[in-house]
Every structure is written in C-alpha cells, then in structure tokens.
Design an enzyme around this catalytic site. Structure first.
Site, PDB file in Angstrom:
ATOM      1  N   CYS B  14       8.746   3.956  -6.540  1.00  0.00           N
ATOM      2  CA  CYS B  14       9.292   2.609  -6.606  1.00  0.00           C
ATOM      3  C   CYS B  14       8.886   1.842  -5.363  1.00  0.00           C
ATOM      4  CB  CYS B  14      10.805   2.644  -6.732  1.00  0.00           C
ATOM      5  SG  CYS B  14      11.595   3.260  -5.249  1.00  0.00           S
ATOM      6  N   CYS B  17       9.624   3.232  -2.002  1.00  0.00           N
ATOM      7  CA  CYS B  17       8.677   4.247  -1.519  1.00  0.00           C
ATOM      8  C   CYS B  17       7.507   3.564  -0.826  1.00  0.00           C
ATOM      9  CB  CYS B  17       8.148   5.085  -2.675  1.00  0.00           C
ATOM     10  SG  CYS B  17       9.385   6.018  -3.543  1.00  0.00           S
ATOM     11  N   ASP B 460     -22.288 -26.842  -3.268  1.00  0.00           N
ATOM     12  CA  ASP B 460     -23.597 -26.992  -2.647  1.00  0.00           C
ATOM     13  C   ASP B 460     -24.545 -27.428  -3.766  1.00  0.00           C
ATOM     14  OD1 ASP B 460     -25.847 -26.531  -0.897  1.00  0.00           O
ATOM     15  OD2 ASP B 460     -26.201 -24.727  -2.106  1.00  0.00           O
TER      16      ASP B 460
END
Lengths: 190, 782
Positions: B14, B17, B460
């Site tokens: 989870c 953790c 560009d």
C-alpha cells in the site's frame, strides 16, 4: 532459521494453541458440546425446587414416567373466566425428554425454554440465584406461555384470567417475525 | 557526483509501504533524492556513491521488511511471469478463502435473516440451542481463511513491530481483534454464558480477509494491465538471432549477441539487434518503430533496427548495438522511467499516505474507547432501532465492549491507503503507456502533468513545421523542363539541385558539365545546352519568379541554348500534418507561435500556409531560449516543439519541451516529450492525453480521499449517533476492496483514449528517431 523451519515452528505453535484452546473448551463444558442441554437439566432441577406454589413442574413424575417433561397448571382462574368443559382437570403438557429440539435457549431473556407445541411453552431463568440481580435484561424467573386461541374458542375471556396477563409477544412463525397474543404468567422469586 | 539508480522493490502492499521505503532511502547519508512508485514497484534513487554504497541502500530497504533488487536487463518475461504467478497465487488463496468464508457467513447470518427470509439451516448449529457447536463450527471454518490470508498477519504485524504500520497492519489488527474476542466468547459459552453467542465475529474476520484477498487479486490483475504498453514494446524484440560464424549459421539467444557479431536475417524474421547491413538487399518493415507503413529498402551500409521486420530478402548485418543500447531498449527505458516517475499532483496523496495508517489506528482506538465509555455511562445509547438493525452486526442492544469492538474493527478495515497510493501512479502508467502506443514518449510524470496546462505552443520552423529539406514545389515551363534540369543537377552537389533530381521522373546523360560559382550549373543534355541557376544566368526576364520568392520559395531559372525556358521553384515544404495540428491546437484554445532563424518573408509565408498568426523570425539560435523566457514572463505556459541542436536550449527552457523524433539526439535529450513519428498532430494529441490523464488522476484522488473522508466517520459510528445504522465490518471490508479496484478501473479507462478526430492512426508503438525513410524522400511529390 530456514523458511521451512519457520513454517514448521509456526504450524506447531498454532497446533499447540488450538489444542490448548479446545482442551479449555471441553474442560469447561464438562466434556459435552451440548452445553445448553446439559445446563438446562441442571437449571430445571432448581425450578423444581420452587414448585408447590401455583405451579407444579413434576420432576418426580418425569423420572417415573421414563422420560417425559410434565407440567400442570391450575385451571380454576380459567374456569372463572368462562372456560367451559375443563372442570376438575388440570392442564397437562408433556414432552418426551429425548426430543432435544424442544429445549431451547432464549438469549435476549437469558432463559431456557421447553416448547410443548401448539404455541405453549415454559421458560425459566438460566440461573435463578442470579437472575435479575446482575443487571441482566429481565427479572422474570419463570414464565408460562399459553396459546389463548383454543381457550378463547372454548369460552375463555382472556382479559379476565386472574394471575395471568394477556399480552402481545414477538415470536417467529415459520422463521418470520410476528406479533401474537399470549397468555403469560411470569414469576419473580426475588 | 550523484548517480541515479532504479531498484525493484518487492513486498509493498500500500501507499504506506511506498512512503516508508521512500523515507528510509531519503534518510540515508549520501542520498540526494528518492522516489518510490507503488504501481511500478520501483524506487528511483539519486545518491553519491562516494558516501553510500548501493549495497547499503538495499540493506536499508531490507531492514524494514521489503526486498530491494537491482533491475536486470531482459527481465521482461521474468517480471511478467512473477506478476502472473502472484495473480495465480492470490486467486487460489481467494478461492480457498471464499470456499470457507461463504458457509461461515451463511451459518452466522442465516439465523439473523429469519425476519426477512427463512433459509435452510442445520438444527445442530442453531446458536440458541447449540451455541458451542455453532462457535466451534465457525472456528473450523475461519481457520482455513486465516491461513489463506496469513500474509496480512506476517507483513502487518512485522510492519507494526517496525513502527511503520501499513494497510496489512490494519487488516491484521482488525481481524485479530475479531477472532480473539470471538475465541474469548467461545470460552464464555463453554462456561455456561450462552448469551456470548451473540458476540461471535468469526464471520467478520473471515469475510474481511476474503474480500481483501479478492480486492488484491483484482488489483494485481489491473496493475498488470497498466503496464501493458511496456509489455507490448518488450514483446517486439525477437528471442533469438542467427549468428554467422566460420561460415556456419547457429541460432543463439538474443542475450548472447555481442557487438561485432555477424548475423543473418531471413525473410519474415525480425531484426534481432541494431546494426549495419553487410550483404544482401531487402525491404524492412519498420512500422512498429517508425510508423512508416511502407517497407524501407536496405542494402549494404544501411542501418537496421532491432524488432523491425525483414520482408523480402535475406541479409547479413553486423551487430552495432545490443541489449540495453538498442533503439528499442532505449525507448523502453524512456517509457519505464516515465512510468516510474512521480507527478507533482501525487505529493499531497503521498504526504497523507505516509501518516495515514497511524492516524487511522488512533481514530479506531479513540472511537472504540469513546463508545465503550459512553455505553457504560448510558447503556441506551448503544441500542439500535429496528430499522438500523438491518445488516448491522449487532441486534438489539449490545454490551459496551462488543459495540466498541465493532467500531474499532470497522474503522481499521474501512480505511484504505491503497486507493490514495494508487490514484496517481496508475493513471501515469496508463497515460504514458498510451502515449507510447501513439508514438508519443512522455519522459516523466511531471511533463505529463505540465502538458495539460500548456497555453502556448512554439514551433521551430525548419524540420518541424516544414520537412527541413528542400523540395520542388512549382514548375513553370515546357514538360521536359524538370528532366533536363535534373540531368544537369545530377552532376551537381548543391542541395537545391538534389531536390530537382529527386523530383524528376527521368534524367538523361549529360556532358560538359560546368559549375559557375554564384551563378549556376550547365551541361549538354539531349543536344541542348541547359543552364540552371540565377535569373541572369538563364537570361530570365526582369521580375520573373518574383511571386514565388514572395512565397518564401527559391526560384531556379532554366535556359535551353541560351533562351529562357522556365522556372523551377524549390522550397522547404510544409509537412502534411502541420496545418491539421495547428488547427487542432487553435481549436483547443492554445496560442500557436512559430520561431525561426529564417528571414521574416520566408517565415511569414510558411506561417500563412499553416495558419500561424504569430511569427518570431530572424531569431538567432542562442536567442530562442530568451524568446521562450519572454513568453513565460507574459504568464504563459509554453511548450517548445523543435528538432535541432539549436533548439535544445529552448526545449530545456520551455515548460514542456517536445522533440520531433527525426531530430537530433541532443534535442531529444533536452525534451520532456518525444514525438516518434515526426507527425505534428501528435502535439495536440499529447496535450489531450495529458488533460485526460490529469482529469483521471483528479477523479481518482477525489474518490480516494472522499471514500476515506466519508467511510471512516461512518465506521466510527457517526450515523448511529443520529439513529442510523452501525456499519457492519463486513461491508467495511467490501467497501475498502472496492475503493482500490474502482481507482484502478478508472485509471484503466485511459486505455480507451483516442487522438482527436481526423488524426490518422499509425500502427507504431514508437519510432527510431534518426533515419528518415527512403520512401518518404522519394514519394514527396507523389
């Protein structure tokens, strides 16, 4: 410790804990899993000890008859309330002792009960000595519960049976909750 | 000098953790930054090897109960197999658990349901008549369920012991409380206190474990799907190669190929690694890499790329790049890095997750104690109304301890840090994976997040809006003008001349070629003296070709035998996708700007063609970044789209740098997003994808936060205070599992993302950047 060793240790510990738990359970219950049946027998003996007032729960007759619960009720208040055709007779209910399913436990009241069929039953407190003294749910030590319908059909005025209450009771009919009217005679020995 | 290392982290269940692992890594001396992604199960650590070793980092992670592994190359299958095995094991546990939990739930609940429905029930287990048998039967049924869910206890209690409780700790404590309390009440029954039969919660523990296992199984399956894009990319590479050694051919695993090996590829086989063709001619389908649907001709000296499909001939080639160095591996790494990265939007969820479990434990304890005390002081407060008893774990009144326990378990079980932890990374994984499927490589979660806010896109010109190479656009003259001019230009090396040659259908032999510097070229072709060059050199009339020049095109004047014959206009042509892309961007409310070092006239001509209003012309390469900065000062979120080395500073300066796949490596290094197909419509697609992903993340976070904000007070008994029901811990477990699954399912909705209408769907997952196809060059005029 290796993984297999850890698993083995865990399984052994779990086995020991379970074994200990089951030992404790069986030790407490006196070696029977039917704790209600066993305890109800003990409690019933105490109920018999208060017999001789208006209720006769004849344990002796039960023993002599070879295995029947036998209960008698004084019919005079019912006759006074209009019941016909029962002069000189006592109401008698019986049930075979070995029918374990007739014996029950009513957790909400902390009562045992014997069902005699036809909507008639007898309830008594699990422990008459402590019932109503430990903050429990009620103080009724024993209760007679009668189905009034056949009696009403025989002329009884259920509102006027001396010593008996005519009251609605929550029951289960076919597993479904229902409110039915019953004749009740509770006793508080405190 | 810091370096970055990716670690595979196992054992996380989870968000608590992942927060714990991130915290322990960050605390190590010498670690500059650590970021852990729960969904990808990866940690990205920036550390100074002089101060802390990798071994020490791994040891630190393992000390707190997780496994840290160095990622290995070629581990795609291993990872897949590991995940598949994990899903299989979880599924088996869920089935076993359910097999016992369902009858357990039945024997526990059927007596309570009699007020609504009568269900068949074994008389010997009637709790009112045989409470001890009933309790023992429940114990027998709950034991296999607890065994199936043993991992919750092993991980949860260990995490608790390490003072870093996680979701498993909540499950372990909640279900343990239920089981231990029920065991105590079983002993009470055996001692004659039969009313304790109403306080057995074995089925609560059993069903909670089963539902959480079911949720974990669905979660694991969904997690696998979020990484499908990577799997697809990895699946492109062949597993073996045919090695040519001492004249003999031998099939070897792909991992055994080394640089310099000579390999043979048969028709229909995939190119195993990047290399250069030594012998043979063939056509290679590079569509999976470049999006180009036409196979590309290959002959000696041409590069070939891993995972492309050899179609027609057998070729021998020399391995130049293998393993992690192939173009495919680099693309995979780029996508993996992006999927493992964190978006800033995840910060709040991460912070909450880190303290979530201890806070929930506190709330559970507090709520339980509060109800216990309240129940002792005012027993009536615990009584449930008839309506509130529906599906409640308590019927009628309850002892304060029982009531408090139900509240305690419900709060522990309903709280779900998983949903919080999964909300962002799963959406990022699916979003970046989906981008890769469309040839859009998003290099980080941050780029993905920023892209949705883009208000200005700066293109560009050369090589981005235009093809970047001159091509013939106009022919004014006799039909043989182009072929005769091309016959002369064929002998020239001038880029404009090459455009003429490329456009011609046929050329003729030319003689007496001459190049006049600053004027043009001439030669004798088909009996004519053909000149190609400036107006004066070809005797063109005054003003001839002026309109073409005004359009930004370069006119080449042609004369035959000294007489002006016509004009060939050459220009850097606009890419077919440019106009559609710019229209789409404007439709999305994004301002479009073109920036170029070219003269204003040419720039404005190109801008008009594609519908760009704002042009920044004659900007020196070093000033492009300043122009971007200026736009940012105006409060705009700027994306710069470019391809050249000269664009790199501007790409880096922009909020989001987008490099064209056919551009230089420097540009791609500087960019946040790489468009592999050189298709400008991928720019609005990338922005769209970003918007969709961020919207998805916000939805996920809303549901995850909302679920906990609503669920925890309900579990704590808030509704009961107002006469409502008390939450059954079983429903708490179901809700908790559903919250994770719903977040994952929502993230997976992103897989249905489609580019804006009108965009041509390519087949590529990604493309190699640097090799424009020959077909594209040859087919420019067709």
């Amino acid at each position: 410790m290796k993984k297999s060793g850890k698993i083995g240790a865990a399984v052994a510990a779990a086995g020991l804990a379970l074994g200990g738990f089951l030992f404790l359970i069986f030790h407490n219950s006196g070696g029977t899993l039917d704790v209600v049946g066993k305890d109800a027998q003990r409690a019933l003996a105490e109920v018999r000890a208060v017999a001789g007032q208006e209720i006769v729960l004849d344990g002796a007759a039960f023993r002599e008859s070879g295995g029947y619960y036998w209960m008698e009720i004084d019919p005079s208040p019912f006759l006074a309330a209009g019941l016909r055709g029962a002069d000189g007779l006592a109401f008698q209910f019986m049930i075979k002792n070995n029918n374990r399913l007739a014996l029950g436990y009513h957790a909400a009241m902390d009562h045992y009960n014997i069902t005699f069929g036809g909507g008639n039953l007898f309830e008594w407190a699990k422990d008459l000595r402590t019932n109503g003294t430990t903050g429990g749910p009620q103080d009724k030590d024993i209760v007679f519960v009668l189905n009034p319908e056949p009696l009403i059909a025989a002329g009884l005025d259920p509102e006027n049976v001396e010593g008996w209450a005519y009251a609605p009771v929550q029951v289960e009919i076919g597993g479904r909750p229902a409110t039915v009217w019953k004749l009740l005679k509770p006793f508080d020995f405190a | 000098m810091t370096q970055t290392q990716i670690l595979d982290i196992r054992g996380m269940t989870c968000a608590a953790c992942s927060a714990r692992v991130e915290k322990i890594l960050t605390k190590q001396a010498g670690v500059a930054q650590a970021s852990v992604n729960l969904a990808a199960e990866k940690a990205r650590v920036e550390y100074d090897p002089a101060r802390v070793s990798l071994r020490a980092l791994i040891a630190a992670v393992e000390k707190i109960g997780y496994q840290a592994l160095l990622p290995r190359p070629e581990k795609a299958d291993e990872d897949r197999l590991r995940r598949e095995k994990a899903v299989r094991v979880l599924r088996a546990k869920t089935v076993v658990s359910a097999l016992f939990a369902v009858p357990l739930l039945y024997i526990a609940m059927a007596p309570m349901l009699t007020r609504w429905v009568t269900l068949p029930y074994p008389p010997a287990l009637d709790p009112m008549n045989y409470p001890l048998l009933y309790a023992l039967a429940e114990i027998a049924l709950v034991i296999p369920v607890v065994c199936a869910g043993h991992r919750f206890y092993a991980v949860g209690f260990r995490a608790l012991w390490m003072r870093s409780p996680n979701m498993d700790s909540l499950i372990a404590v909640g279900t343990s409380a239920a089981v231990l309390y029920s065991l105590f009440n079983t002993i009470q029954i055996s001692r004659g206190h039969f009313a304790a039969v109403n306080a057995l919660y074995f089925e609560t523990a059993g069903v909670i474990i089963t539902l959480i296992l079911l949720g974990k199984t669905l979660e694991a399956r969904s997690k696998g799907k979020t990484g499908e894009a990577i799997k697809k990319l990895m699946g492109l590479a062949p597993k073996t190669a045919i090695l040519l050694q001492d004249g003999a051919e031998r099939e070897i695993p792909i991992g055994d190929v080394v640089t310099g090996d000579v390999l043979v590829v048969r028709p229909g086989a995939k190119i195993p690694v990047d290399g250069v063709v030594l012998e043979g001619r063939t056509a290679v389908d590079e569509s999976m890499l470049t999006g180009e649907s036409m196979p590309v001709d290959k002959q000696a000296g041409d590069p070939v790329y891993a995972a492309s499909l050899n179609t027609t001939g057998s070729v021998t080639f020399r391995a130049e790049k293998v393993g992690a160095d192939t173009a495919l591996a680099q693309i995979i790494r780029l996508v993996e890095d992006a999927q493992g990265s964190k978006a800033p939007i995840a910060n709040l969820a991460d912070k909450v997750s880190g303290v979530f479990v201890p806070i929930v434990c506190g709330i559970a304890l507090l709520a339980g104690v509060a109800w216990f005390i309240a129940g002792r002081l005012h027993p009536d407060i615990l009584r449930l109304s008839d309506a509130a008893q529906a599906f409640s774990p308590i019927q009628g009144g309850a002892a304060p301890l029982t009531f408090a326990l139900v509240v305690f378990i419900s709060v522990l079980v309903i709280a779900c840090p998983c949903a919080l932890g999964l909300a962002t990374p799963t959406a990022i994984m699916v979003g970046t994976g989906k981008g890769a499927e469309h040839g859009i490589l998003i290099k980080s979660g941050e780029a993905l997040e920023t892209a949705h806010k883009i208000s200005t896109v700066v293109f560009d010109k050369t090589g981005t809006v235009t093809e970047g190479k001159p091509a013939v656009t106009d022919l004014l003259g006799p039909p043989d003008l182009l072929s005769l001019a091309a016959s002369v230009e064929k002998l020239s090396e001038h880029p404009l001349g090459q455009a003429v040659v490329a456009a011609a259908q046929e050329t003729f032999p030319a003689a007496d070629f001459r190049s006049v510097t600053g004027m043009g070229v001439e030669a004798a072709v088909q009996g004519k003296q053909v000149r190609v060059g400036r107006a004066a050199y070809a005797n063109a009339p005054e003003g001839e070709g002026a309109d073409l020049a005004a359009q930004g095109k370069t006119p080449l004047f042609v004369s035959f035998d000294g007489v002006f014959a016509g004009v060939i206009a050459v220009a850097d042509v606009v890419k077919p996708s440019s106009q559609a892309a710019i229209e789409a961007l404007r439709g999305m409310g994004v301002e479009v700007v073109m920036i170029t070092g070219d003269n204003r006239r040419t720039a404005e001509a190109i801008a008009r063609q594609v519908g760009i209003d704002r042009v920044l012309a004659e900007v020196m390469p070093q000033d492009k970044a300043n122009e971007i900065r200026q736009l940012q000062r105006e409060g705009k979120i700027v994306a710069m789209v470019g391809d050249g080395i000269n664009d790199a500073p501007a790409l880096a300066q922009a909020d989001v740098g987008i490099a064209i796949g056919s551009g230089t490596d420097v540009a791609m290094e500087s960019a946040d997003i790489v468009l592999m197909r050189s298709d400008l419509t991928d720019v609005p697609t990338a922005i769209q994808l970003s918007k969709r992903t961020i919207r998805n993340i916000k939805q996920n976070l809303f549901w995850a936060f909302g679920y906990n904000v609503v669920g925890i007070p309900v579990a704590a008994g808030l509704l009961h205070l107002f006469g409502g029901p008390l939450l059954n811990p079983i429903f708490a477990a179901a809700a908790m599992s559903l919250s994770s699954v719903s977040v994952l399912t929502n993230a997976l909705r992103l897989k249905r993302f489609h580019p804006f209408p009108g965009k041509k769907e390519g087949r590529s997952l990604s493309a190699h950047p640097s090799e424009p196809s020959k077909q594209r060059k040859a087919g420019r005029l067709s």
